[in-house]
Design a protein around this motif. Structure first.
Motif, PDB file in Angstrom:
ATOM      1  N   ALA A  23      47.540  23.708  23.038  1.00  0.00           N
ATOM      2  CA  ALA A  23      47.734  22.513  23.858  1.00  0.00           C
ATOM      3  C   ALA A  23      48.987  22.614  24.712  1.00  0.00           C
ATOM      4  CB  ALA A  23      47.810  21.269  22.976  1.00  0.00           C
ATOM      5  N   ALA A  24      49.756  23.690  24.535  1.00  0.00           N
ATOM      6  CA  ALA A  24      50.961  23.919  25.347  1.00  0.00           C
ATOM      7  C   ALA A  24      50.743  25.127  26.249  1.00  0.00           C
ATOM      8  CB  ALA A  24      52.179  24.105  24.445  1.00  0.00           C
ATOM      9  N   VAL A  25      50.903  26.318  25.702  1.00  0.00           N
ATOM     10  CA  VAL A  25      50.652  27.563  26.440  1.00  0.00           C
ATOM     11  C   VAL A  25      49.913  28.497  25.501  1.00  0.00           C
ATOM     12  CG1 VAL A  25      51.658  29.518  27.662  1.00  0.00           C
ATOM     13  CG2 VAL A  25      52.723  27.268  27.849  1.00  0.00           C
ATOM     14  N   ALA A  26      48.774  28.997  25.925  1.00  0.00           N
ATOM     15  CA  ALA A  26      47.914  29.790  25.053  1.00  0.00           C
ATOM     16  C   ALA A  26      48.135  31.288  25.230  1.00  0.00           C
ATOM     17  CB  ALA A  26      46.447  29.470  25.340  1.00  0.00           C
ATOM     18  N   PRO A  27      47.834  32.076  24.194  1.00  0.00           N
ATOM     19  CA  PRO A  27      47.804  33.532  24.367  1.00  0.00           C
ATOM     20  C   PRO A  27      46.638  33.928  25.274  1.00  0.00           C
ATOM     21  CG  PRO A  27      47.749  32.895  22.030  1.00  0.00           C
ATOM     22  CD  PRO A  27      47.469  31.668  22.835  1.00  0.00           C
ATOM     23  N   TRP A  28      46.778  35.056  25.919  1.00  0.00           N
ATOM     24  CA  TRP A  28      45.658  35.591  26.702  1.00  0.00           C
ATOM     25  C   TRP A  28      44.722  36.371  25.792  1.00  0.00           C
ATOM     26  CZ3 TRP A  28      48.181  38.447  31.474  1.00  0.00           C
ATOM     27  CH2 TRP A  28      48.943  37.535  32.214  1.00  0.00           C
ATOM     28  N   PRO A  29      43.427  36.401  26.107  1.00  0.00           N
ATOM     29  CA  PRO A  29      42.545  37.373  25.460  1.00  0.00           C
ATOM     30  C   PRO A  29      42.828  38.775  26.006  1.00  0.00           C
ATOM     31  CG  PRO A  29      41.338  36.137  27.123  1.00  0.00           C
ATOM     32  CD  PRO A  29      42.710  35.525  27.046  1.00  0.00           C
ATOM     33  N   LYS A  30      42.418  39.754  25.269  1.00  0.00           N
ATOM     34  CA  LYS A  30      42.691  41.146  25.645  1.00  0.00           C
ATOM     35  C   LYS A  30      42.139  41.463  27.032  1.00  0.00           C
ATOM     36  CE  LYS A  30      41.997  45.900  24.022  1.00  0.00           C
ATOM     37  NZ  LYS A  30      41.248  46.387  25.202  1.00  0.00           N
ATOM     38  N   ARG A  31      40.966  40.925  27.354  1.00  0.00           N
ATOM     39  CA  ARG A  31      40.360  41.280  28.637  1.00  0.00           C
ATOM     40  C   ARG A  31      41.183  40.742  29.810  1.00  0.00           C
ATOM     41  NH1 ARG A  31      34.435  38.813  28.470  1.00  0.00           N
ATOM     42  NH2 ARG A  31      34.632  39.443  26.290  1.00  0.00           N
ATOM     43  N   ALA A  32      41.904  39.649  29.615  1.00  0.00           N
ATOM     44  CA  ALA A  32      42.768  39.135  30.682  1.00  0.00           C
ATOM     45  C   ALA A  32      43.943  40.082  30.898  1.00  0.00           C
ATOM     46  CB  ALA A  32      43.262  37.742  30.346  1.00  0.00           C
ATOM     47  N   ALA A  33      44.547  40.543  29.801  1.00  0.00           N
ATOM     48  CA  ALA A  33      45.645  41.501  29.915  1.00  0.00           C
ATOM     49  C   ALA A  33      45.162  42.801  30.548  1.00  0.00           C
ATOM     50  CB  ALA A  33      46.245  41.770  28.540  1.00  0.00           C
ATOM     51  N   ASP A  34      43.965  43.243  30.176  1.00  0.00           N
ATOM     52  CA  ASP A  34      43.404  44.468  30.762  1.00  0.00           C
ATOM     53  C   ASP A  34      43.175  44.302  32.257  1.00  0.00           C
ATOM     54  OD1 ASP A  34      43.420  45.653  28.281  1.00  0.00           O
ATOM     55  OD2 ASP A  34      41.276  45.345  27.892  1.00  0.00           O
ATOM     56  N   ALA A  35      42.707  43.118  32.661  1.00  0.00           N
ATOM     57  CA  ALA A  35      42.457  42.864  34.082  1.00  0.00           C
ATOM     58  C   ALA A  35      43.750  42.919  34.881  1.00  0.00           C
ATOM     59  CB  ALA A  35      41.778  41.515  34.261  1.00  0.00           C
ATOM     60  N   VAL A  36      44.830  42.369  34.329  1.00  0.00           N
ATOM     61  CA  VAL A  36      46.120  42.397  35.009  1.00  0.00           C
ATOM     62  C   VAL A  36      46.664  43.819  35.068  1.00  0.00           C
ATOM     63  CG1 VAL A  36      48.533  41.657  34.825  1.00  0.00           C
ATOM     64  CG2 VAL A  36      46.699  40.002  34.527  1.00  0.00           C
ATOM     65  N   PRO A 214      46.844  32.441  32.663  1.00  0.00           N
ATOM     66  CA  PRO A 214      48.285  32.462  32.929  1.00  0.00           C
ATOM     67  C   PRO A 214      48.761  31.138  33.533  1.00  0.00           C
ATOM     68  CG  PRO A 214      47.133  33.557  34.696  1.00  0.00           C
ATOM     69  CD  PRO A 214      46.081  33.150  33.699  1.00  0.00           C
ATOM     70  N   GLU A 215      50.049  30.910  33.482  1.00  0.00           N
ATOM     71  CA  GLU A 215      50.640  29.799  34.210  1.00  0.00           C
ATOM     72  C   GLU A 215      50.628  30.124  35.700  1.00  0.00           C
ATOM     73  OE1 GLU A 215      53.827  27.392  31.825  1.00  0.00           O
ATOM     74  OE2 GLU A 215      54.399  29.501  31.767  1.00  0.00           O
ATOM     75  N   GLY A 216      50.606  29.084  36.525  1.00  0.00           N
ATOM     76  CA  GLY A 216      50.688  29.285  37.964  1.00  0.00           C
ATOM     77  C   GLY A 216      49.366  29.271  38.696  1.00  0.00           C
ATOM     78  N   LEU A 217      48.270  28.924  38.003  1.00  0.00           N
ATOM     79  CA  LEU A 217      46.968  28.829  38.662  1.00  0.00           C
ATOM     80  C   LEU A 217      46.138  27.763  37.961  1.00  0.00           C
ATOM     81  CD1 LEU A 217      44.976  29.863  40.789  1.00  0.00           C
ATOM     82  CD2 LEU A 217      44.230  31.594  39.133  1.00  0.00           C
ATOM     83  N   GLY A 218      45.677  26.793  38.744  1.00  0.00           N
ATOM     84  CA  GLY A 218      44.864  25.712  38.197  1.00  0.00           C
ATOM     85  C   GLY A 218      43.704  25.388  39.114  1.00  0.00           C
ATOM     86  N   VAL A 219      42.940  24.378  38.725  1.00  0.00           N
ATOM     87  CA  VAL A 219      41.748  23.985  39.478  1.00  0.00           C
ATOM     88  C   VAL A 219      41.864  22.520  39.880  1.00  0.00           C
ATOM     89  CG1 VAL A 219      40.512  23.442  37.327  1.00  0.00           C
ATOM     90  CG2 VAL A 219      39.218  23.851  39.429  1.00  0.00           C
ATOM     91  N   LEU A 268      47.076  37.889  41.414  1.00  0.00           N
ATOM     92  CA  LEU A 268      47.352  38.415  40.081  1.00  0.00           C
ATOM     93  C   LEU A 268      46.809  37.462  39.014  1.00  0.00           C
ATOM     94  CD1 LEU A 268      48.867  40.608  38.389  1.00  0.00           C
ATOM     95  CD2 LEU A 268      50.829  39.063  38.414  1.00  0.00           C
ATOM     96  N   ALA A 269      47.134  36.173  39.135  1.00  0.00           N
ATOM     97  CA  ALA A 269      46.653  35.185  38.165  1.00  0.00           C
ATOM     98  C   ALA A 269      45.140  35.019  38.250  1.00  0.00           C
ATOM     99  CB  ALA A 269      47.348  33.849  38.393  1.00  0.00           C
ATOM    100  N   GLN A 270      44.574  35.176  39.439  1.00  0.00           N
ATOM    101  CA  GLN A 270      43.127  35.051  39.575  1.00  0.00           C
ATOM    102  C   GLN A 270      42.398  36.104  38.750  1.00  0.00           C
ATOM    103  OE1 GLN A 270      42.123  35.093  43.741  1.00  0.00           O
ATOM    104  NE2 GLN A 270      42.946  33.041  44.115  1.00  0.00           N
ATOM    105  N   HIS A 271      42.934  37.326  38.734  1.00  0.00           N
ATOM    106  CA  HIS A 271      42.311  38.380  37.933  1.00  0.00           C
ATOM    107  C   HIS A 271      42.345  38.015  36.446  1.00  0.00           C
ATOM    108  CE1 HIS A 271      42.424  40.801  41.584  1.00  0.00           C
ATOM    109  NE2 HIS A 271      41.728  41.730  40.952  1.00  0.00           N
ATOM    110  N   ALA A 272      43.475  37.490  35.988  1.00  0.00           N
ATOM    111  CA  ALA A 272      43.604  37.133  34.572  1.00  0.00           C
ATOM    112  C   ALA A 272      42.709  35.957  34.212  1.00  0.00           C
ATOM    113  CB  ALA A 272      45.057  36.811  34.246  1.00  0.00           C
ATOM    114  N   LEU A 273      42.757  34.890  35.010  1.00  0.00           N
ATOM    115  CA  LEU A 273      41.994  33.688  34.684  1.00  0.00           C
ATOM    116  C   LEU A 273      40.495  33.948  34.729  1.00  0.00           C
ATOM    117  CD1 LEU A 273      42.024  30.722  33.924  1.00  0.00           C
ATOM    118  CD2 LEU A 273      42.131  30.149  36.363  1.00  0.00           C
TER     119      LEU A 273
END
Length: 385
Positions: A23-36, A214-219, A268-273
C-alpha cells in the motif's frame, strides 16, 4: 491459502524480510527488472535507434491499462507522472465558479485533498465528510447539495483500508449532475476496477503500489465527454494531434487523453510497468482479489487473537481490500513499528496504527513469520514494563 508456485520466480524470497508494504511502495516482479535491464543494455549499445519500438510499447501499455480499468478505448488513457498530477489536472482544469463545492472524505491521503484545497482562493469550498458512520456512502450522498460540483473519493482509504461502494456513489453523482473523480491507487492491481460500471468521469492511480511498478509513472482515465471540459495547463510536442510533425506551425490538442501528456514520455518506467501489468493480467484480477481476501482474513483473525489487539480496518469482505491496520493497547505505535522494522517487517505507520499490506503472491510463511515477530516484540515489551 491460495498459492501458486509458478509465480515464486517472479518474487525471490529474502528470508530476512517480511514485505507487507504494497500500500506504500511495492517490490518489482523479476520480469520488470529484466525489462529495465534489457532497456539499459539497448541504450548502451544502440541508443534510440529503435525508438519506434518504444512507441509501440507505449501503445501496448495504454492497452493494458485500458483492460485493467475497463475503459472504452485506449484514447481514454493518459500516462502521467503520478496520481497527484492527474488530480491536479482535474482540479486546475475545470472552470470553477465562486460558491462551487467539492466533496471529499476526512480520510483522504494529501494527494486527494491538497489539489482541491488549492482552489479555495477561487471561492471553491472543500467539504470533508466523516466516513466513520455505518453507511459511509450515505454520509457522502447526504452531503451533496445544490452547490456540489464534484465528488472526489479514494476507492480504498489508504490508512484504514475502507473499501467504498463506487457504483452507488457513481449513480448518486449522475442523478445530481455531479462530477465523479476516483483516486484508485489503493485498488488498481488489487481489486477489479471498472470505470464504466462505476460511471466515473475521472480515475487515476500510480504504478508503484499494487500495480508492482516503478515510481514516476501513473494512469489518468478521463471520460470522453469530460475531456473538453478540462482546460489544458501543460503544453508541448507530445500533446498535439499531429504528434511527430515537427515542422508544422499550427497545432491543436490531441483528441484523445494524450492531450494531457505535454512532453517526452518516461520510457524507462514504461518498460517496467508494462512488464508488471503483463504479470497481473496473466494472474487475473479476480484471482488476485481472492488471494488478497484470504491473506487479509488470515491476518485479521490472527492479529485479533493477540491480547490487547484492536483492528482499525473493516472486517467485512466487501469492505476490505489488501490493508490491515491495527494497534495494541498500551503499546506505543512508534515503538512497535520500530521493533517490527528491526525484525525485518517492511510495513508502515498509518492512521493511528500499524498498517500491513500483503499482495497476491505473499506466502503463508511470510505472514506467519511476521506474526511471530509481532508476538515476540509484544512479549519483550511486556517483560520490560
Amino acid at each position: 491459502m491460495l498459492h501458486d508456485a509458478m509465480w515464486d520466480d517472479e518474487f525471490p524470497h529474502d528470508p530476512t524480510i517480511c514485505y507487507l508494504n504494497h500500500a506504500a511502495v511495492a517490490p518489482w516482479p523479476k520480469r520488470a527488472a529484466d525489462a529495465v535491464s534489457a532497456f539499459a543494455r539497448e541504450n548502451i549499445h544502440q541508443g534510440a535507434r529503435d525508438y519506434p519500438r518504444w512507441i509501440q510499447l507505449e501503445h501496448r501499455l495504454r492497452g493494458q491499462l485500458q483492460s485493467l480499468l475497463n475503459a472504452p478505448g485506449k484514447g481514454d488513457i493518459a500516462l502521467v507522472k503520478n496520481t497527484s498530477e492527474a488530480l491536479s489536472l482535474v482540479a486546475m482544469g475545470l472552470d470553477w465558479t465562486e460558491g462551487d463545492e467539492v466533496l471529499i472524505s476526512d480520510q483522504e491521503f494529501p494527494s486527494n485533498r491538497i489539489p482541491w484545497q488549492a482552489l479555495e482562493g477561487r471561492g471553491v469550498t472543500v467539504r470533508q465528510v466523516n466516513l466513520d458512520a455505518s453507511d459511509p456512502e450515505a454520509a457522502l450522498i447526504a452531503a451533496m447539495g445544490p452547490a456540489t460540483r464534484l465528488l472526489s473519493i479514494s476507492s480504498v482509504q489508504y490508512a484504514s483500508g475502507l473499501r467504498m461502494d463506487l457504483e452507488r456513489l457513481g449513480r448518486a453523482c449522475r442523478e445530481r449532475n455531479i462530477l465523479f473523480c476516483v483516486d484508485a491507487i489503493q485498488s488498481l492491481g488489487a481489486l477489479p476496477f471498472d470505470v464504466q460500471a462505476i460511471d466515473c468521469d475521472f480515475a487515476m492511480a500510480d504504478g508503484h503500489k499494487w500495480l508492482l511498478g516503478p515510481e514516476g509513472l501513473g494512469v489518468f482515465y478521463c471520460r470522453r465527454e469530460a475531456r473538453d471540459r478540462l482546460k489544458l495547463t501543460q503544453f508541448g510536442w507530445h500533446m498535439v494531434e499531429a504528434m511527430g510533425d515537427y515542422d508544422r506551425e499550427d497545432w491543436t490538442p490531441a483528441s484523445t487523453a494524450r492531450r494531457f501528456e505535454p512532453g517526452s514520455p518516461n520510457t524507462l518506467a514504461q518498460h517496467a510497468l508494462s512488464a508488471s501489468l503483463e504479470l497481473l493480467l496473466e494472474v487475473g484480477i479476480q484471482r488476485i482479489q481472492e488471494a488478497l481476501q484470504q491473506r487479509t482474513a488470515y491476518l485479521l483473525q490472527s492479529i485479533s487473537s493477540i491480547p490487547g489487539a484492536r483492528i482499525l480496518s473493516p472486517s467485512a469482505p466487501e469492505r476490505r481490500a489488501g490493508i490491515v491496520t491495527f494497534t495494541i493497547s498500551g503499546c506505543p505505535n512508534a515503538w512497535l513499528f520500530q521493533q517490527l522494522k528491526d525484525g525485518g517487517i517492511v510495513c508502515a505507520e498509518r492512521g493511528g496504527g500499524i498498517r500491513w499490506s500483503p499482495h497476491f503472491y505473499t506466502s503463508q510463511q511470510v505472514l506467519d513469520n511476521a506474526l511471530a515477530i509481532l508476538r515476540n516484540a509484544l512479549q519483550h515489551y511486556n517483560r520490560s514494563r
